[in-house]
Write a protein that holds these residues in place. Structure first.
Motif, short mmCIF file in Angstrom:
data_model
loop_
_atom_site.label_atom_id
_atom_site.label_comp_id
_atom_site.label_asym_id
_atom_site.label_seq_id
_atom_site.Cartn_x
_atom_site.Cartn_y
_atom_site.Cartn_z
N ASP A 1 62.96 72.51 59.79
CA ASP A 1 63.52 73.62 60.54
C ASP A 1 63.97 74.69 59.54
N LEU A 2 63.45 75.91 59.68
CA LEU A 2 63.72 76.96 58.72
C LEU A 2 64.85 77.89 59.13
N ALA A 3 65.57 77.54 60.19
CA ALA A 3 66.59 78.44 60.71
C ALA A 3 67.65 78.79 59.66
N PHE A 4 67.94 77.86 58.74
CA PHE A 4 68.99 78.12 57.74
C PHE A 4 68.60 79.24 56.78
N LEU A 5 67.32 79.65 56.78
CA LEU A 5 66.87 80.71 55.88
C LEU A 5 67.00 82.10 56.48
N HIS A 6 67.40 82.20 57.73
CA HIS A 6 67.49 83.51 58.40
C HIS A 6 68.29 84.55 57.61
N PRO A 7 69.42 84.19 56.97
CA PRO A 7 70.18 85.22 56.23
C PRO A 7 69.37 85.91 55.14
N LEU A 8 68.32 85.28 54.65
CA LEU A 8 67.53 85.87 53.58
C LEU A 8 66.62 86.98 54.08
N TYR A 9 66.44 87.09 55.38
CA TYR A 9 65.51 88.08 55.90
C TYR A 9 66.20 89.08 56.81
#
Length: 370
Positions: free
Chosen positions: A2-10
């Motif tokens: 699950d890639l949701a934790f990467l949202h702040p990077l975009y």
């Protein structure tokens, strides 16, 4: 994954500082070594054109690790003088390194952070169960359930009254197994656990497993420990590793099958950078497959400010109306698209019966259709 934790990077444009730090070595000189690492990474970023404020923020974040006993390492992603995300790693990187680029360098994170299945370990007996939550971060109490306490043991007598008693024992076992299964299903939903490990005697484990909702059956493994025993960390880690390996193999097999067009002529999977770029622009990537050693991972693509502004050639972006463009790695650009369209990602390794060329070039995707 699950890639949701990467949202702040975009949520903000680049450029970005991406830094990977190895914290696996711990000696009396560790604080001093962290200080040297902080200075070295800041110099490296500055040499690549990073602004002073971002270099300073990265240096301070590494300095703050000087007394850390983190077993593997940490990734740092920073821009505009702020560390935006600093996830821990499940495996140590091959040395400390830093990069300044239009996109955060997140592809290595998928491999180094690894799949981290959250487990609920259920210690089952005839009277109830205790639940324990396990993850890479440790363990914690996850509650439990207490069923009927009497009668729970059979007798050896064979007269009518004792047969009646034994029937009541059977009813108690069945009632308690159902209560444990219901409570475990609720615990799984609340914790988002990826894996359920049942521990106890054979009969009690099987009774609980049979009463779990069908949607959870593929998440269950049984440990052959007797009632009251506790799983060692190594036991849990082995179960988690096998779960990740089995899931990756299943997803790769699903990808292989989906490459062939269906009756309507549509394929459920694509591979190769041009096809993936097209799928990303149309928001059709459901799960991105990445083989870290694949040659397409570092292939150059062109990006705009928005995640769906992605092209194989720079001139293609201009045709799409995007005036500003930057060169980026294909894997990082596709991950950006996957994150912003709520797709998953999976790091795949070579399977003996599949070969070392799948997906072709090292990048592929299972598709969603509107």
């Amino acid at each position: 994954m699950d890639l949701a934790f990467l949202h702040p990077l975009y949520e903000h444009p680049g450029p970005w500082a991406s830094v990977y730090v190895d914290t696996s070595r711990h000696t009396e000189d560790t604080p001093h070594e962290r200080h040297l690492t902080a200075r070295a990474m800041a110099r490296e970023l500055a040499g690549q054109g990073a602004d002073e404020a971002t270099c300073r923020a990265v240096s301070q974040a590494i300095e703050d690790l000087r007394h850390s006993s983190e077993p593997h390492g940490r990734a740092l992603f920073a821009r505009n003088g702020e560390v935006v995300l600093d996830p821990p790693l499940a495996r140590a990187p091959q040395g400390d390194w830093a990069e300044w680029a239009p996109l955060p360098r997140v592809a290595p994170l998928l491999e180094l952070a690894g799949e981290d299945p959250v487990c609920v370990v259920a210690y089952v007996d005839r009277k109830g169960a205790d639940f324990e939550l396990r993850s890479a971060l440790g363990r914690g109490d996850a509650g439990g359930v207490t069923g009927r306490q009497w009668p729970v043991h059979r007798t050896s007598s064979v007269d009518w009254s004792e047969r009646h008693f034994q029937l009541r024992v059977e009813n108690t076992w069945e009632h308690n197994a159902a209560e444990i299964a219901d409570a475990l299903a609720v615990c799984q939903e609340e914790t988002g656990a990826d894996l359920l490990i049942l521990v106890g005697d054979d009969r009690e484990r099987h009774a609980v497993r049979q009463r779990l909702p069908h949607r959870l059956h593929d998440l269950v493994v049984e440990a052959s420990h007797g009632a009251g025993s506790r799983l060692l960390d190594e036991d849990v880690e082995q179960a988690r590793t096998e779960h990740v390996r089995a899931r990756a193999a299943a997803e790769l097999e699903r990808f292989l099958a989906a490459r062939s067009p269906d009756e309507s002529g549509r394929a459920g999977a694509v591979e190769g950078v041009p096809a993936l770029v097209e799928a990303a622009r149309e928001h059709r990537i459901d799960e991105l497959l990445i083989r870290p050693d694949g040659p397409d991972a570092h292939r150059e693509v062109w990006i705009g400010e928005d995640p769906d502004q992605l092209a194989v050639r720079r001139t293609d972006l201009k045709i799409l109306g995007e005036q500003q463009s930057w060169s980026a790695r294909a894997d990082d650009a596709l991950i950006r698209s996957a994150v912003t369209t709520d797709a998953d990602a999976l790091v795949v390794t070579v399977l003996p019966d599949v070969g070392d060329d799948t997906p072709v070039g090292g990048l592929g995707a299972l598709l969603r259709w509107k």
